[in-house]
Write a protein that holds these residues in place. Structure first.
Motif, mmCIF file in Angstrom:
data_model
loop_
_atom_site.group_PDB
_atom_site.id
_atom_site.type_symbol
_atom_site.label_atom_id
_atom_site.label_comp_id
_atom_site.label_asym_id
_atom_site.label_seq_id
_atom_site.Cartn_x
_atom_site.Cartn_y
_atom_site.Cartn_z
ATOM 1 N N ARG A 15 3.511 24.437 7.879
ATOM 2 C CA ARG A 15 3.973 23.731 6.687
ATOM 3 C C ARG A 15 3.377 22.329 6.644
ATOM 4 O O ARG A 15 3.349 21.632 7.656
ATOM 5 C CB ARG A 15 5.492 23.610 6.673
ATOM 6 N N ALA A 16 2.933 21.922 5.478
ATOM 7 C CA ALA A 16 2.442 20.553 5.296
ATOM 8 C C ALA A 16 3.604 19.670 4.861
ATOM 9 O O ALA A 16 4.331 19.996 3.913
ATOM 10 C CB ALA A 16 1.340 20.520 4.254
ATOM 11 N N LEU A 17 3.811 18.585 5.583
ATOM 12 C CA LEU A 17 4.862 17.624 5.270
ATOM 13 C C LEU A 17 4.217 16.297 4.881
ATOM 14 O O LEU A 17 3.245 15.863 5.496
ATOM 15 C CB LEU A 17 5.778 17.402 6.477
ATOM 16 N N ARG A 18 4.786 15.650 3.877
ATOM 17 C CA ARG A 18 4.287 14.358 3.408
ATOM 18 C C ARG A 18 5.452 13.384 3.430
ATOM 19 O O ARG A 18 6.436 13.575 2.726
ATOM 20 C CB ARG A 18 3.706 14.485 2.003
ATOM 21 N N ARG A 19 5.345 12.351 4.258
ATOM 22 C CA ARG A 19 6.449 11.417 4.444
ATOM 23 C C ARG A 19 5.951 9.983 4.377
ATOM 24 O O ARG A 19 4.828 9.664 4.801
ATOM 25 C CB ARG A 19 7.111 11.637 5.813
ATOM 26 N N ARG A 20 6.813 9.105 3.901
ATOM 27 C CA ARG A 20 6.535 7.680 4.016
ATOM 28 C C ARG A 20 6.458 7.298 5.486
ATOM 29 O O ARG A 20 7.064 7.948 6.339
ATOM 30 C CB ARG A 20 7.642 6.874 3.335
ATOM 31 N N CYS A 21 5.728 6.237 5.778
ATOM 32 C CA CYS A 21 5.562 5.872 7.189
ATOM 33 C C CYS A 21 5.230 4.395 7.352
ATOM 34 O O CYS A 21 4.706 3.753 6.450
ATOM 35 C CB CYS A 21 4.465 6.720 7.846
ATOM 36 N N LEU A 74 0.797 -1.224 0.000
ATOM 37 C CA LEU A 74 0.000 0.000 0.000
ATOM 38 C C LEU A 74 0.834 1.282 0.000
ATOM 39 O O LEU A 74 0.276 2.373 -0.156
ATOM 40 C CB LEU A 74 -0.959 -0.008 1.196
ATOM 41 N N HIS A 75 2.133 1.189 0.212
ATOM 42 C CA HIS A 75 3.015 2.366 0.174
ATOM 43 C C HIS A 75 2.508 3.505 1.060
ATOM 44 O O HIS A 75 2.315 4.636 0.594
ATOM 45 C CB HIS A 75 3.149 2.894 -1.254
ATOM 46 N N PRO A 76 2.268 3.288 2.349
ATOM 47 C CA PRO A 76 1.646 4.339 3.165
ATOM 48 C C PRO A 76 2.511 5.587 3.313
ATOM 49 O O PRO A 76 3.732 5.517 3.460
ATOM 50 C CB PRO A 76 1.445 3.654 4.519
ATOM 51 N N VAL A 77 1.846 6.724 3.241
ATOM 52 C CA VAL A 77 2.458 8.017 3.540
ATOM 53 C C VAL A 77 1.479 8.788 4.424
ATOM 54 O O VAL A 77 0.274 8.550 4.402
ATOM 55 C CB VAL A 77 2.769 8.833 2.262
ATOM 56 N N ALA A 78 2.019 9.705 5.206
ATOM 57 C CA ALA A 78 1.187 10.543 6.065
ATOM 58 C C ALA A 78 1.513 12.004 5.811
ATOM 59 O O ALA A 78 2.667 12.365 5.573
ATOM 60 C CB ALA A 78 1.413 10.201 7.538
ATOM 61 N N ARG A 79 0.478 12.821 5.864
ATOM 62 C CA ARG A 79 0.656 14.267 5.754
ATOM 63 C C ARG A 79 0.308 14.897 7.091
ATOM 64 O O ARG A 79 -0.721 14.595 7.695
ATOM 65 C CB ARG A 79 -0.238 14.848 4.657
ATOM 66 N N VAL A 80 1.162 15.762 7.542
ATOM 67 C CA VAL A 80 0.944 16.478 8.793
ATOM 68 C C VAL A 80 1.291 17.945 8.566
ATOM 69 O O VAL A 80 2.017 18.288 7.631
ATOM 70 C CB VAL A 80 1.806 15.911 9.949
ATOM 71 N N MET A 126 1.105 -4.623 10.966
ATOM 72 C CA MET A 126 1.877 -3.474 10.491
ATOM 73 C C MET A 126 1.934 -3.474 8.973
ATOM 74 O O MET A 126 2.098 -4.522 8.341
ATOM 75 C CB MET A 126 3.299 -3.491 11.058
ATOM 76 N N VAL A 127 1.808 -2.278 8.402
ATOM 77 C CA VAL A 127 2.032 -2.052 6.975
ATOM 78 C C VAL A 127 3.321 -1.252 6.843
ATOM 79 O O VAL A 127 3.474 -0.190 7.456
ATOM 80 C CB VAL A 127 0.870 -1.291 6.323
ATOM 81 N N LEU A 128 4.260 -1.766 6.037
ATOM 82 C CA LEU A 128 5.550 -1.115 5.859
ATOM 83 C C LEU A 128 5.492 -0.074 4.749
ATOM 84 O O LEU A 128 4.745 -0.231 3.777
ATOM 85 C CB LEU A 128 6.631 -2.136 5.510
ATOM 86 N N LEU A 172 0.465 6.246 -0.788
ATOM 87 C CA LEU A 172 -0.975 6.383 -0.551
ATOM 88 C C LEU A 172 -1.184 6.914 0.859
ATOM 89 O O LEU A 172 -0.623 6.368 1.813
ATOM 90 C CB LEU A 172 -1.661 5.023 -0.720
ATOM 91 N N GLU A 173 -1.999 7.982 0.987
ATOM 92 C CA GLU A 173 -2.225 8.571 2.301
ATOM 93 C C GLU A 173 -2.876 7.561 3.253
ATOM 94 O O GLU A 173 -3.730 6.778 2.854
ATOM 95 C CB GLU A 173 -3.123 9.817 2.186
#
Length: 237
Positions: free
Chosen positions: A176-182, A165-171, A190-192, A202-203
């Motif tokens: 400032r909006a940051l978008r990082r893998r997580c 699923l390639h998770p990323v999170a935006r905070v 757990m999803v890597l 994907l958010e």
């Protein structure tokens, strides 16, 4: 496409996380280290994505495979695992092994030597590919289940470690909006994040990720330079 963190300092600050009672270390590269099994796990390397795009006329710098494997080689040196697990979509397509160069093949052989190396089948690379190691559909490891795609919510969730699923999170921090893998986990599964240099994301708020976890939500561990950052699901968007 998402940039990977810069080269890690030595040693990095590693967060510890329990997955169904098993201790794991979350490396800011996006790799997972299972302490008891001494297993290093990475997901979604998508090797030869650049060459796949080039075949379709979309030219990308042809360095993704070398960068991704150099990152993995550094992790192997640091953790000295007994087992390395590539958790599916290790190749961007089923013809990636035909395009992979001799330098990449030599790099793979070097860090496969002296340890077990398992390729878990993904939806991009479902077939054995002749790059050393052993190919499996999934792996049962001391009560954990390592597979590429997650099971549906409530089905064999406890102890599941997956990718796909390639998770990323935006905070938002300081305006400032940051978008990082997580990493994404509720302590049971757990999803890597994707490990590949050219992998997208994907958010975590997307239904495909959010529905895997119960009403109490999940914790996202965002990848940073030298450490991960723990955030509750309510803080991510």
């Amino acid at each position: 496409m998402l940039a990977r963190p810069e080269s890690l300092p030595a040693p990095p600050c590693l967060a510890a996380q329990s997955i169904a009672g098993h201790e794991a270390l979350l490396d800011p590269s996006g790799a997972l280290f299972l302490v008891e099994a001494r297993a290093l796990v990475v997901a979604d390397m998508h090797l030869e994505k650049g060459s796949a795009f080039a075949r379709r006329g979309q030219m990308l710098p042809p360095y993704d495979t070398a960068e991704t494997l150099a990152g993995l080689a550094g992790l192997v040196r640091r953790f000295a695992p007994r087992l390395v697990v590539a958790l599916g979509d290790s190749l961007h397509d089923r013809w990636g092994a035909e395009r992979i160069g001799e330098n990449a093949r030599a790099a793979l052989a070097a860090f496969q030597a002296g340890r077990d190396f398992l390729w878990i089948a993904g939806n991009h690379d479902p077939e054995p590919h002749g790059l050393g190691g052993q190919c499996l559909g999934a792996l049962n490891l001391g009560g954990l289940v390592l597979r590429h795609e997650p099971e549906a919510q409530g089905r064999a969730a406890a102890g599941e470690i997956c990718g796909h699923l390639h998770p990323v999170a935006r905070v938002v921090r300081r305006g400032r909006a940051l978008r990082r893998r997580c990493f994404v986990t509720d302590g049971a599964r757990m999803v890597l994040p994707a490990f590949g240099a050219y992998a997208g994301g994907l958010e975590v708020s997307a239904p495909a990720i959010a529905r895997l976890f119960g009403p109490d939500g999940f914790t996202a561990h965002l990848l940073g330079a030298g450490r991960t950052y723990r955030l509750a699901s309510s803080a991510c968007f």
